[in-house]
Design a protein around this motif. Structure first.
Motif, PDB file in Angstrom:
ATOM      1  N   GLY A  65       0.961  -1.038  -0.155  1.00  0.00           N
ATOM      2  CA  GLY A  65      -0.158  -0.244   0.056  1.00  0.00           C
ATOM      3  C   GLY A  65       0.936   1.392  -0.280  1.00  0.00           C
ATOM      4  N   LEU A  66       0.726   1.968   1.684  1.00  0.00           N
ATOM      5  CA  LEU A  66       1.592   2.912   1.400  1.00  0.00           C
ATOM      6  C   LEU A  66       2.268   3.271   2.039  1.00  0.00           C
ATOM      7  CD1 LEU A  66      -1.931   5.490   1.676  1.00  0.00           C
ATOM      8  CD2 LEU A  66      -0.635   5.809  -0.575  1.00  0.00           C
ATOM      9  N   GLY A  67       3.213   2.382   2.418  1.00  0.00           N
ATOM     10  CA  GLY A  67       4.257   1.810   3.044  1.00  0.00           C
ATOM     11  C   GLY A  67       4.384   1.810   4.691  1.00  0.00           C
ATOM     12  N   SER A  68       2.901   2.040   5.207  1.00  0.00           N
ATOM     13  CA  SER A  68       3.589   1.758   6.245  1.00  0.00           C
ATOM     14  C   SER A  68       4.254   0.536   7.602  1.00  0.00           C
ATOM     15  CB  SER A  68       1.863   1.927   7.370  1.00  0.00           C
ATOM     16  OG  SER A  68       1.332   3.653   6.950  1.00  0.00           O
ATOM     17  N   LEU A  69       3.386  -0.449   6.836  1.00  0.00           N
ATOM     18  CA  LEU A  69       4.296  -1.037   7.436  1.00  0.00           C
ATOM     19  C   LEU A  69       5.607  -2.066   7.167  1.00  0.00           C
ATOM     20  CD1 LEU A  69       4.285  -3.920   9.196  1.00  0.00           C
ATOM     21  CD2 LEU A  69       3.131  -5.598   7.345  1.00  0.00           C
ATOM     22  N   THR A  70       5.322  -1.792   5.593  1.00  0.00           N
ATOM     23  CA  THR A  70       7.204  -1.114   5.087  1.00  0.00           C
ATOM     24  C   THR A  70       7.797  -0.683   5.298  1.00  0.00           C
ATOM     25  OG1 THR A  70       5.849  -1.465   2.808  1.00  0.00           O
ATOM     26  CG2 THR A  70       8.684  -1.219   2.962  1.00  0.00           C
ATOM     27  N   LEU A  71       7.702   0.288   6.568  1.00  0.00           N
ATOM     28  CA  LEU A  71       8.254   1.365   6.748  1.00  0.00           C
ATOM     29  C   LEU A  71       8.965   1.066   8.535  1.00  0.00           C
ATOM     30  CD1 LEU A  71       7.423   5.025   6.406  1.00  0.00           C
ATOM     31  CD2 LEU A  71       9.363   3.622   5.828  1.00  0.00           C
ATOM     32  N   ALA A  72       7.653   0.102   9.028  1.00  0.00           N
ATOM     33  CA  ALA A  72       8.671  -0.274  10.289  1.00  0.00           C
ATOM     34  C   ALA A  72       9.341  -1.729   9.910  1.00  0.00           C
ATOM     35  CB  ALA A  72       6.949  -0.506  10.638  1.00  0.00           C
ATOM     36  N   LEU A  73       9.544  -2.593   8.875  1.00  0.00           N
ATOM     37  CA  LEU A  73      10.388  -4.001   8.853  1.00  0.00           C
ATOM     38  C   LEU A  73      11.827  -3.443   8.388  1.00  0.00           C
ATOM     39  CD1 LEU A  73       7.813  -6.077   6.359  1.00  0.00           C
ATOM     40  CD2 LEU A  73       8.798  -6.125   9.053  1.00  0.00           C
ATOM     41  N   LEU A  74      11.806  -2.348   7.352  1.00  0.00           N
ATOM     42  CA  LEU A  74      13.570  -2.188   6.470  1.00  0.00           C
ATOM     43  C   LEU A  74      13.710  -2.078   7.950  1.00  0.00           C
ATOM     44  CD1 LEU A  74      12.249   0.305   3.176  1.00  0.00           C
ATOM     45  CD2 LEU A  74      12.495  -1.999   4.191  1.00  0.00           C
ATOM     46  N   PRO A  75      14.230  -1.465   9.270  1.00  0.00           N
ATOM     47  CA  PRO A  75      15.443  -0.993   9.963  1.00  0.00           C
ATOM     48  C   PRO A  75      15.999  -2.553   9.775  1.00  0.00           C
ATOM     49  CG  PRO A  75      13.455   0.611  10.563  1.00  0.00           C
ATOM     50  CD  PRO A  75      13.182  -0.384   9.279  1.00  0.00           C
ATOM     51  N   THR A  76      15.079  -3.722  10.347  1.00  0.00           N
ATOM     52  CA  THR A  76      15.643  -5.526  10.981  1.00  0.00           C
ATOM     53  C   THR A  76      15.634  -6.258  10.012  1.00  0.00           C
ATOM     54  OG1 THR A  76      13.597  -5.175  11.596  1.00  0.00           O
ATOM     55  CG2 THR A  76      15.075  -4.099  13.132  1.00  0.00           C
ATOM     56  N   VAL A  77      15.659  -5.985   8.638  1.00  0.00           N
ATOM     57  CA  VAL A  77      15.486  -7.024   7.378  1.00  0.00           C
ATOM     58  C   VAL A  77      16.745  -6.837   6.918  1.00  0.00           C
ATOM     59  CG1 VAL A  77      13.080  -7.260   7.746  1.00  0.00           C
ATOM     60  CG2 VAL A  77      14.277  -5.279   5.310  1.00  0.00           C
ATOM     61  N   GLN A  78      17.168  -7.840   6.308  1.00  0.00           N
ATOM     62  CA  GLN A  78      18.043  -7.895   4.938  1.00  0.00           C
ATOM     63  C   GLN A  78      17.717  -7.091   3.805  1.00  0.00           C
ATOM     64  OE1 GLN A  78      19.709 -12.023   4.109  1.00  0.00           O
ATOM     65  NE2 GLN A  78      21.442 -10.592   5.374  1.00  0.00           N
ATOM     66  N   HIS A  79      16.341  -7.931   3.423  1.00  0.00           N
ATOM     67  CA  HIS A  79      15.708  -6.824   2.230  1.00  0.00           C
ATOM     68  C   HIS A  79      14.819  -7.194   1.809  1.00  0.00           C
ATOM     69  CE1 HIS A  79      16.627  -5.468  -1.910  1.00  0.00           C
ATOM     70  NE2 HIS A  79      16.437  -5.736  -1.914  1.00  0.00           N
ATOM     71  N   LEU A  80      13.634  -6.484   1.749  1.00  0.00           N
ATOM     72  CA  LEU A  80      12.292  -6.443   1.752  1.00  0.00           C
ATOM     73  C   LEU A  80      11.651  -6.598   0.250  1.00  0.00           C
ATOM     74  CD1 LEU A  80      10.467  -4.869   3.873  1.00  0.00           C
ATOM     75  CD2 LEU A  80       9.194  -4.963   1.272  1.00  0.00           C
ATOM     76  N   TYR A  81      11.166  -7.577  -0.406  1.00  0.00           N
ATOM     77  CA  TYR A  81      10.525  -6.851  -1.446  1.00  0.00           C
ATOM     78  C   TYR A  81       8.756  -6.927  -1.023  1.00  0.00           C
ATOM     79  CZ  TYR A  81      14.126 -10.419  -3.058  1.00  0.00           C
ATOM     80  OH  TYR A  81      15.838 -11.066  -3.952  1.00  0.00           O
ATOM     81  N   ALA A  82       8.543  -5.462  -2.332  1.00  0.00           N
ATOM     82  CA  ALA A  82       6.907  -5.354  -1.880  1.00  0.00           C
ATOM     83  C   ALA A  82       6.712  -5.681  -3.133  1.00  0.00           C
ATOM     84  CB  ALA A  82       7.138  -3.566  -1.519  1.00  0.00           C
ATOM     85  N   VAL A  83       5.542  -7.071  -2.688  1.00  0.00           N
ATOM     86  CA  VAL A  83       4.776  -7.055  -4.332  1.00  0.00           C
ATOM     87  C   VAL A  83       3.648  -6.437  -4.502  1.00  0.00           C
ATOM     88  CG1 VAL A  83       3.250  -8.918  -5.006  1.00  0.00           C
ATOM     89  CG2 VAL A  83       5.696  -9.141  -4.388  1.00  0.00           C
ATOM     90  N   GLU A  84       3.038  -4.988  -4.930  1.00  0.00           N
ATOM     91  CA  GLU A  84       1.684  -4.551  -4.626  1.00  0.00           C
ATOM     92  C   GLU A  84       1.400  -4.239  -6.852  1.00  0.00           C
ATOM     93  OE1 GLU A  84      -0.531  -2.475  -4.233  1.00  0.00           O
ATOM     94  OE2 GLU A  84       0.476  -2.131  -2.698  1.00  0.00           O
ATOM     95  N   ILE A  85       0.506  -4.975  -5.960  1.00  0.00           N
ATOM     96  CA  ILE A  85      -0.583  -5.222  -7.064  1.00  0.00           C
ATOM     97  C   ILE A  85      -1.684  -3.503  -8.472  1.00  0.00           C
ATOM     98  CG2 ILE A  85      -2.925  -5.424  -6.556  1.00  0.00           C
ATOM     99  CD1 ILE A  85      -3.556  -7.348  -8.951  1.00  0.00           C
ATOM    100  N   ASP A  86      -1.343  -2.331  -7.408  1.00  0.00           N
ATOM    101  CA  ASP A  86      -1.842  -1.440  -7.689  1.00  0.00           C
ATOM    102  C   ASP A  86      -0.844  -0.922  -8.320  1.00  0.00           C
ATOM    103  OD1 ASP A  86      -2.674   1.331  -7.701  1.00  0.00           O
ATOM    104  OD2 ASP A  86      -4.648   1.124  -6.770  1.00  0.00           O
ATOM    105  N   PRO A  87      -0.114  -0.427  -9.841  1.00  0.00           N
ATOM    106  CA  PRO A  87       1.097   0.369 -10.011  1.00  0.00           C
ATOM    107  C   PRO A  87       0.879   1.879  -9.678  1.00  0.00           C
ATOM    108  CG  PRO A  87      -0.953   0.259 -11.770  1.00  0.00           C
ATOM    109  CD  PRO A  87      -1.089  -0.513 -11.003  1.00  0.00           C
ATOM    110  N   ARG A  88      -0.146   2.309  -9.137  1.00  0.00           N
ATOM    111  CA  ARG A  88      -0.146   3.535  -8.484  1.00  0.00           C
ATOM    112  C   ARG A  88       0.860   3.527  -7.501  1.00  0.00           C
ATOM    113  NH1 ARG A  88      -6.556   5.839  -8.762  1.00  0.00           N
ATOM    114  NH2 ARG A  88      -5.879   3.371  -8.454  1.00  0.00           N
ATOM    115  N   ALA A  92       5.110   4.974  -6.297  1.00  0.00           N
ATOM    116  CA  ALA A  92       4.834   5.914  -5.381  1.00  0.00           C
ATOM    117  C   ALA A  92       5.465   5.520  -3.867  1.00  0.00           C
ATOM    118  CB  ALA A  92       3.663   6.120  -4.344  1.00  0.00           C
ATOM    119  N   LEU A  93       6.227   3.536  -4.023  1.00  0.00           N
ATOM    120  CA  LEU A  93       6.236   3.241  -2.592  1.00  0.00           C
ATOM    121  C   LEU A  93       8.055   3.669  -3.400  1.00  0.00           C
ATOM    122  CD1 LEU A  93       6.195   2.075  -0.077  1.00  0.00           C
ATOM    123  CD2 LEU A  93       6.564   0.055  -1.104  1.00  0.00           C
ATOM    124  N   PRO A  94       8.885   3.989  -3.536  1.00  0.00           N
ATOM    125  CA  PRO A  94      10.444   3.512  -3.671  1.00  0.00           C
ATOM    126  C   PRO A  94      10.251   5.676  -3.158  1.00  0.00           C
ATOM    127  CG  PRO A  94       9.783   2.778  -5.400  1.00  0.00           C
ATOM    128  CD  PRO A  94       8.426   3.151  -4.562  1.00  0.00           C
TER     129      PRO A  94
END
Length: 292
Positions: A65-88, A92-94
């Motif tokens: 989505g808009l990245g709420s959980l993405t931002l919470a995960l990034l500080p501790t993961v090694q890498h994160l693949y975000a799979v998003e079906i909505d092109p908009r 925007a996520l990067p």
């Protein structure tokens, strides 16, 4: 790989005002068709990230989505693949990560894709080891089972789903909520309830409660036949769950009499119902028919 997750700086979370403003800026209005309900509470996403225990993992996140959980995960993961079906949202996520967690941007790979159609070759060079996601309610079970099938390196995960679905996924034999999702997930993993999520942390507020399901990969049963054959038995048994297995498996086996023969060969009571069987017993039934 990427930089050391143990030394990463924190990211700046998204709150309710930021979520609405970002959605408006890119012209996104949450739709039921895509099962979009965006989490806007920083404490909730921090709790999900903590419960997931994905420190040092290569994580797959479905529907960021808009990245709420993405931002919470990034500080501790090694890498994160975000799979998003909505092109908009995918486009925007990067930028969101570059703005709110600039030192962590190299840990993120965004894929504009349908999670039901991806496989390991679509993700990139880092084999995924964990799934952490707020799964779209309308496809939660198919997505979870598909990813477990096509990503054999997934070791564990935490998914947020509709509470009713969470109850089904974690139910055991003999429970009224035990069914196809429970049995098929049990083929891949041991699952357990991992908490609830209030409606108020979502925008828009859904009409259903949400629950967290944690799972740990395990070796599937080894009945001598493959997953497809076993899942055919599961589907047949629960298609008419009120009937005895002798009757419910009649079409699958060719006749009720043949179903009874197979069941007895597998050591399963023909008068039992599917809701009482473990995934190991479903495997024995598939193997007994295969053996003739």
């Amino acid at each position: 790989m990427t930089n050391d997750p143990g030394t990463a700086p924190a990211s700046r979370p998204l709150g309710p005002a930021e979520v609405r403003a970002m959605a408006g800026a890119i012209g996104v209005s949450p739709t039921k068709t895509l099962g979009q309900n965006f989490v806007h509470d920083p404490n909730t996403v921090r709790r999900i990230a903590a419960v997931a225990g994905a420190d040092g993992d290569v994580v797959v996140e479905v529907g960021p989505g808009l990245g709420s959980l993405t931002l919470a995960l990034l500080p501790t993961v090694q890498h994160l693949y975000a799979v998003e079906i909505d092109p908009r949202l995918a486009a925007a996520l990067p930028g969101t990560v570059a703005d709110r967690a600039p030192d962590l941007a190299d840990r993120l790979t965004v894929l504009t894709a349908d999670a039901l159609r991806i496989d390991a070759g679509d993700l990139g060079p880092y084999p995924p080891t964990a799934l952490v996601a707020n799964l779209p309610y309308n496809v939660a079970v198919p997505v979870l089972l598909h990813l477990l099938a096509v990503l054999p390196t997934l070791r564990h995960g935490l998914v947020m789903v509709q509470q009713e679905v969470a109850d089904r996924l974690t139910a055991g034999p003999g429970s009224r909520t035990y069914g196809v999702p429970s049995a098929k997930l049990a083929w891949y993993a041991a699952a357990r309830p991992a908490g609830s999520v209030p409606r108020a942390v979502f925008w828009p507020v859904p009409n259903v409660d949400s629950g967290l399901v944690a799972f740990t990969r395990r070796e599937p049963p080894s009945p001598g036949v493959g997953r497809t054959a076993v899942f055919e038995v599961v589907d047949a048994a629960f298609a008419q769950r009120r009937k005895t297995l002798r009757a419910a498996l009649g079409r699958w086996a060719g006749s009720p009499a043949e179903a009874e023969r197979v069941l007895r060969a597998a050591g399963v009571d023909p008068g039992a119902r599917g809701e009482s069987l473990t995934i190991e017993e479903f495997g024995r039934i598939a193997a007994a028919r295969h053996a003739g």
